[in-house]
Design a protein around this motif. Structure first.
Motif, PDB file in Angstrom:
ATOM      1  N   ALA A   1     104.269 -17.227 116.978  1.00  0.00           N
ATOM      2  CA  ALA A   1     103.962 -17.728 118.261  1.00  0.00           C
ATOM      3  C   ALA A   1     103.435 -16.801 119.387  1.00  0.00           C
ATOM      4  O   ALA A   1     102.496 -16.630 120.150  1.00  0.00           O
ATOM      5  CB  ALA A   1     105.090 -18.647 118.915  1.00  0.00           C
ATOM      6  N   ALA A   2     104.247 -15.551 119.263  1.00  0.00           N
ATOM      7  CA  ALA A   2     103.837 -14.537 120.051  1.00  0.00           C
ATOM      8  C   ALA A   2     102.471 -13.922 119.894  1.00  0.00           C
ATOM      9  O   ALA A   2     101.782 -13.441 120.662  1.00  0.00           O
ATOM     10  CB  ALA A   2     105.013 -13.329 120.039  1.00  0.00           C
TER      11      ALA A   2
ATOM     12  N   VAL B   1     111.298 -19.372 122.077  1.00  0.00           N
ATOM     13  CA  VAL B   1     111.575 -19.278 120.851  1.00  0.00           C
ATOM     14  C   VAL B   1     112.243 -20.900 120.284  1.00  0.00           C
ATOM     15  O   VAL B   1     113.314 -21.077 120.745  1.00  0.00           O
ATOM     16  CB  VAL B   1     112.583 -18.342 120.326  1.00  0.00           C
ATOM     17  N   ILE B   2     111.578 -21.584 119.441  1.00  0.00           N
ATOM     18  CA  ILE B   2     112.230 -22.706 118.818  1.00  0.00           C
ATOM     19  C   ILE B   2     113.143 -22.620 117.813  1.00  0.00           C
ATOM     20  O   ILE B   2     112.915 -21.771 116.835  1.00  0.00           O
ATOM     21  CB  ILE B   2     110.888 -23.690 118.674  1.00  0.00           C
ATOM     22  N   MET B   3     114.314 -23.066 117.721  1.00  0.00           N
ATOM     23  CA  MET B   3     115.263 -23.054 116.606  1.00  0.00           C
ATOM     24  C   MET B   3     115.272 -24.271 115.874  1.00  0.00           C
ATOM     25  O   MET B   3     114.721 -25.445 116.349  1.00  0.00           O
ATOM     26  CB  MET B   3     116.605 -22.737 117.395  1.00  0.00           C
ATOM     27  N   GLU B   4     115.655 -24.135 114.464  1.00  0.00           N
ATOM     28  CA  GLU B   4     115.610 -25.305 113.658  1.00  0.00           C
ATOM     29  C   GLU B   4     116.513 -26.293 114.271  1.00  0.00           C
ATOM     30  O   GLU B   4     116.052 -27.686 114.094  1.00  0.00           O
ATOM     31  CB  GLU B   4     116.141 -24.971 112.390  1.00  0.00           C
TER      32      GLU B   4
ATOM     33  N   PRO C   1     107.685 -28.231 110.026  1.00  0.00           N
ATOM     34  CA  PRO C   1     107.888 -28.870 111.396  1.00  0.00           C
ATOM     35  C   PRO C   1     108.214 -27.505 112.467  1.00  0.00           C
ATOM     36  O   PRO C   1     107.591 -27.595 113.563  1.00  0.00           O
ATOM     37  CB  PRO C   1     109.153 -29.732 111.346  1.00  0.00           C
ATOM     38  N   LEU C   2     108.931 -26.649 112.115  1.00  0.00           N
ATOM     39  CA  LEU C   2     109.353 -25.557 112.872  1.00  0.00           C
ATOM     40  C   LEU C   2     108.155 -24.690 113.018  1.00  0.00           C
ATOM     41  O   LEU C   2     107.683 -24.169 114.121  1.00  0.00           O
ATOM     42  CB  LEU C   2     110.262 -24.666 112.169  1.00  0.00           C
ATOM     43  N   LEU C   3     107.101 -24.479 112.022  1.00  0.00           N
ATOM     44  CA  LEU C   3     106.056 -23.732 112.264  1.00  0.00           C
ATOM     45  C   LEU C   3     104.952 -24.255 113.034  1.00  0.00           C
ATOM     46  O   LEU C   3     104.359 -23.783 114.219  1.00  0.00           O
ATOM     47  CB  LEU C   3     105.380 -23.333 110.785  1.00  0.00           C
TER      48      LEU C   3
END
Length: 518
Positions: A173-174, A355-358, A470-472
């Protein structure tokens, strides 16, 4: 070499001529002598073929580049269980309905637990040591399934993957935010991330720093891509085994052996040897290579078997996740109203966090529906080949003799208009909680939705894929808007597919990430 090529063409021309003459003779005999009433039951229906080649010319012609589509078209004519004959010795039974798939992958799972082994995976004996092609009765297959389960299927293994996946998804993402306003190749960006997640799980290092410091993952992908391209090509040896010696000299087996030897060298000398030399087996990394080498130490595995296992893992695990993310992005860009729904959900549920966490994923119901709908339309492996190892198999009321190949067309089942309203349309809403098709990402009991297959040979990495995709996807969509390059309109996107070892977009997706400066 030129003489050998001419000889091959001469032999093929002769065979075709003989087959045409024999076909005409058989047709004349058949018109005079009808099929006797006492004959054994006929095989499933299928397109007519000639006595020598069967349907081989059709398979290496119209079916070559898009077999999932071609087989679905045949099913519309001949029914959900049909047969194709390849040459003199090989018969394929093609399954294209949920009911027939349930028969094949559940009721007859044990009898169909062997994998069809095409000739082009026999190079360097790959097919005899690969978990993908070993029969499920083989001790090595069972041993390797235990190893992969420890790393990619068990709760403990998946929990160990989570921090690596979260960190790498955040870095992806960054990277996209840093390239705001610039068109990127979505598949390349995602694939680099996935390769490094897999490499960390397997041997605790990024693949782009293992002897590849100058050019990163491009060198590694340059070793894999030629092998995949050759494996996706049909071989005449699968129908006529007597061509095998010539295939070894100038066909795909020779080319695959060259490419595969380079990949083997990378894993054996670049990974295994270095691990053994660096710590003499004393230091523990808590990765799958530790598990594999512990079995090597007690002679339960050989180095060649470990090398083949690493090859399997990189090819299967990386391509499945990468292509599903790319297809989801392509569908969302093609349907801006669906993209808007995902963006709103991410904003409402995650707010300003970067930042997204699981653990955040449980709140993203629409995003999960997008992934499920993507897998329905574009299963990573659209056709799954099996082989009958018993004589008492019946599919759709037709007998399937031992040695018959059985191909389940998951792509066709996911687009069955008798099950799915508007089957060709991208409608994530059908998978939302409370809807009729609401189910787990890995599939439902009635087999109308089984994107990872089923039975003994179900995709061993499906739980990993169900977590990683889903996380990606959420990471590259949250706080990033996407546009098509060059002012392209969504309706002008090319979503045609290309079948290889996985189902790819025919043209890699390029899109522009845009981050607001406010």
């Amino acid at each position: 070499m030129g003489f050998c090529v001419l000889l091959v063409y001469y032999i093929l021309a002769t065979l075709i001529t003989i087959s045409v003459l024999l076909h005409g003779h058989m047709q004349r005999r058949r018109s005079r002598c009808p099929w006797p009433a006492s004959a054994s039951p006929p095989p499933p229906p299928g397109p007519a073929g000639n006595p020598l080649l069967g349907n081989l010319l059709y398979v290496i012609g119209p079916l070559r580049h898009n077999p999932h589509r071609g087989l679905a078209s045949l099913a519309a004519t001949f029914g959900p269980v049909l047969s194709l004959r390849l040459g003199l010795t090989r018969t394929l039974v093609v399954v294209s309905s949920a009911a027939a798939a349930h028969e094949a992958l559940s009721k007859n799972d044990a009898a169909l637990a062997a994998r069809l082994v095409p000739d082009n995976v026999c190079a360097l004996s790959y097919g005899t040591t690969s978990m993908v092609f070993l029969p499920s009765s083989d001790h090595l297959w069972r041993q390797l399934r235990v190893v992969i389960g420890a790393g990619f299927s068990s709760a403990r293994g998946l929990d160990a993957i989570r921090p690596v996946l979260e960190r790498r998804a955040g870095e992806l993402a960054a990277y996209l935010r840093a390239n705001s306003g610039t068109a990127v190749n979505v598949r390349e960006a995602v694939n680099g991330t996935v390769l490094n997640v897999i490499s960390n799980v397997l041997f605790s290092e990024d693949v782009d720093v293992v002897d590849l410091r100058e050019q990163g993952t491009q060198i590694f992908k340059g070793l894999i891509v030629p092998v995949l391209e050759e494996w996706s090509k049909p071989s005449v040896c699968d129908a006529f085994h007597f061509f095998a010696p010539l295939e070894h000299l100038l066909g795909s087996r020779r080319r695959i052996s060259t490419h595969l030897a380079k990949l083997y060298k990378f894993f054996d000398q670049g990974i295994i040897e270095r691990r053994l030399s660096d710590d003499s087996g004393e230091k523990k990394h808590n990765d799958l290579l530790d598990v594999l080498l512990s079995r090597l130490a007690v002679s339960k595995l050989t180095r060649q078997q470990i090398t083949t296992f690493l090859t399997d893992m990189f090819i299967a695990a990386s391509d499945t996740s990468t292509n599903t993310v790319q297809w989801a992005m392509a569908q969302l860009l093609r349907h801006p109203e669906k993209m808007k729904k995902v963006a709103v959900e991410l904003d409402e549920q995650l707010g300003s966090q970067d930042v997204i966490m699981e653990s955040d994923l449980i709140k993203l119901l629409y995003l999960h529906a997008v992934v499920k709908e993507t897998l329905r339309l574009h299963p990573a492996v659209p056709i799954t080949p099996r082989e009958a190892v018993a004589d008492d198999v019946s599919l759709g009321g037709f007998d399937v003799p031992k040695g018959t190949g059985v191909v389940v067309n998951l792509w066709a089942i996911g687009r069955d208009e008798s099950v799915w309203p508007c089957p060709e349309e991208f409608i994530p809403e059908r998978f939302l909680p409370g809807k009729e098709m609401s189910c787990a990402m890995t599939g439902n009991k009635d087999f109308v939705y089984r994107p990872f297959g089923a039975g003994r040979r179900v995709c061993p990495g499906m739980e990993y894929t169900a977590r990683s995709v889903p996380l990606l996807l959420a990471s590259i969509l949250h706080k990033i808007q996407w546009e098509l390059p060059g002012g392209m309109a969504p309706e002008d996107m090319d979503l045609s597919d290309r079948y290889g070892t996985v189902l790819n977009l025919a043209n890699p997706l390029r899109a522009v990430p845009v981050v607001s400066s406010v």
